[in-house]
Design an enzyme around this catalytic site. Sequence first.
Site, short mmCIF file in Angstrom:
data_model
loop_
_atom_site.label_atom_id
_atom_site.label_comp_id
_atom_site.label_asym_id
_atom_site.label_seq_id
_atom_site.Cartn_x
_atom_site.Cartn_y
_atom_site.Cartn_z
N HIS A 218 0.80 -1.23 0.00
CA HIS A 218 0.00 0.00 0.00
C HIS A 218 0.83 1.28 0.00
CE1 HIS A 218 1.07 -0.17 4.23
NE2 HIS A 218 0.74 1.10 4.32
C1 UD1 Z 1 -1.90 5.43 6.28
C2 UD1 Z 1 -0.57 5.88 6.85
C3 UD1 Z 1 0.48 4.80 6.63
C4 UD1 Z 1 0.00 3.46 7.13
C5 UD1 Z 1 -1.34 3.13 6.50
C6 UD1 Z 1 -1.89 1.82 6.98
C7 UD1 Z 1 -0.11 8.30 6.74
C8 UD1 Z 1 0.67 9.33 6.02
N1 UD1 Z 1 -0.08 7.08 6.18
O1 UD1 Z 1 -1.75 5.28 4.88
O2 UD1 Z 1 1.65 5.17 7.33
O3 UD1 Z 1 0.95 2.48 6.80
O4 UD1 Z 1 -2.26 4.19 6.84
O5 UD1 Z 1 -3.10 1.51 6.36
O6 UD1 Z 1 -0.71 8.59 7.74
N2 UD1 Z 1 -8.99 5.01 2.43
C9 UD1 Z 1 -10.14 4.26 2.43
N3 UD1 Z 1 -10.71 3.95 3.63
C10 UD1 Z 1 -10.19 4.35 4.81
C11 UD1 Z 1 -9.04 5.13 4.82
C12 UD1 Z 1 -8.44 5.45 3.61
O7 UD1 Z 1 -10.63 3.88 1.38
O8 UD1 Z 1 -10.76 4.01 5.86
C13 UD1 Z 1 -8.37 5.35 1.14
C14 UD1 Z 1 -8.76 6.74 0.67
O9 UD1 Z 1 -8.84 6.73 -0.70
C15 UD1 Z 1 -7.57 7.58 1.10
C16 UD1 Z 1 -6.43 6.61 0.91
O10 UD1 Z 1 -6.97 5.33 1.27
O11 UD1 Z 1 -7.41 8.74 0.37
C17 UD1 Z 1 -5.24 6.91 1.77
O12 UD1 Z 1 -5.61 6.97 3.15
P1 UD1 Z 1 -4.65 7.68 4.21
O13 UD1 Z 1 -5.17 7.52 5.58
O14 UD1 Z 1 -4.38 9.07 3.76
O15 UD1 Z 1 -3.30 6.91 4.01
P2 UD1 Z 1 -3.00 5.34 3.94
O16 UD1 Z 1 -2.53 5.02 2.57
O17 UD1 Z 1 -4.13 4.54 4.50
#
Ligand code: UD1
Length: 384
Positions: A218
């Site tokens: 991811h």
């Molecule tokens: C975040 C953390 C990362 C961690 C990961 C574990 C940061 C910078 N990154 O990354 O360190 O390893 O979590 O999962 O904080 N999304 C969903 N559902 C959710 C949450 C997110 O679909 O419940 C999707 C959305 O499109 C969102 C994208 O994932 O824009 C990224 O989510 P985000 O929380 O920004 O970062 P992660 O890639 O999850």
Amino acid sequence: MGKLRDSPGVILCVVGARPNYMKMAPLLRAFRAHSALPPAVLVHTGQHYDPMLNDRLFEDLALPRPDINLEVGSGTHALQSAEVMRRFEPVVDEHRPCCVVVVGDVNSTLACSLVAAKKGVPVAHVEAGLRSFDRAMPEEINRILTDQISDLLYTTERSAHHNLAREGIPAERMHFAGNVMIDSLLFHRNRAAPAAQTLARAGKQGFGAGGYGVVTLHRPSNVDEPEALRESLCILRAVSERLPLVCALHPRTMARIEAFGFSTILDTPRLAVLPPQGYLEMLGLMAGATLVLTDSGGMQEETTALSVPCLTMRENTERPITVEQGTNTLVGRDRALILRLADEILAAGGKRGRAPELWDGRAAERIAAHVAGWLATRPVSIHG
Ligand code: UD1
């Protein structure tokens, strides 16, 4: 100047995203069990909100429902961090905590630390001092800045102390506590869901009955750009020709695969593509795996604790002890290296490693005891 108060306030414990939950669960248990500590209040920023990234893990980890949910959701880094700060500030004002406890390196970790530090509230950072030395990773920026403004820095490995010292942090703020993520692993190990059951529930009855690998992917560096993602998926496909692979994919990765039209690369009976799994399912899948292929931070540590070989699809790691003492090997997207190591693991079992110092299931207890001792030495005052 602070003004005196007679109540000891509360400890505000912050979680935001999936990798925070397994770190906070043992801490919250230890804080609430410690008679000398004030009440611990659990704040969820809402960075992660999907049931499979969130609610399910709370259930598996027996993590109490958050007392407060800020419901920030997704956004750019700036928007998400700003929204966490905007919504966390009134929580700090209302609860007047004696300490804010943050874990790991996600955006919520830094955003809440910054709010607390600017209000003169002590910050305790659990899992401090880890460095990948790669500032292209958003987590690296979160780690460096959180550590700079934390008063108590609890570390999981001794290399963290050198990193912190290099950044000018005084030794008296650092405390080698062990690994709270491994507290969770050891606490729940016997409750792990058997892999065969997890696969059957996902409609993959009998998949990998003769051995399988587990994949998670991811990181933006592997999944955000089409070329990097295509190469990552082609590597999975090539490995799957040697060993069936169970891929538990983050919504971010699934969205990119669909957007770039790469679904067909994964279209082989040797790859089982699953949605994100619960904690107990992942534990069972990892424990039974021949190898793990991942870019996760936490899984590098979990595989070391489980003694399962881990090939980490990154160029660097902030957790060097997993390479030096554990079962981890950095492989980037070097297809030839990955296939060679997969062959070696299939032939001879691969790295077995040993459990690093203080990864013993008691890190949270040590931290709770230390926080209690530290608070006892502080003047009882709050910001005005
Ligand atoms: C975040 C953390 C990362 C961690 C990961 C574990 C940061 C910078 N990154 O990354 O360190 O390893 O979590 O999962 O904080 N999304 C969903 N559902 C959710 C949450 C997110 O679909 O419940 C999707 C959305 O499109 C969102 C994208 O994932 O824009 C990224 O989510 P985000 O929380 O920004 O970062 P992660 O890639 O999850």
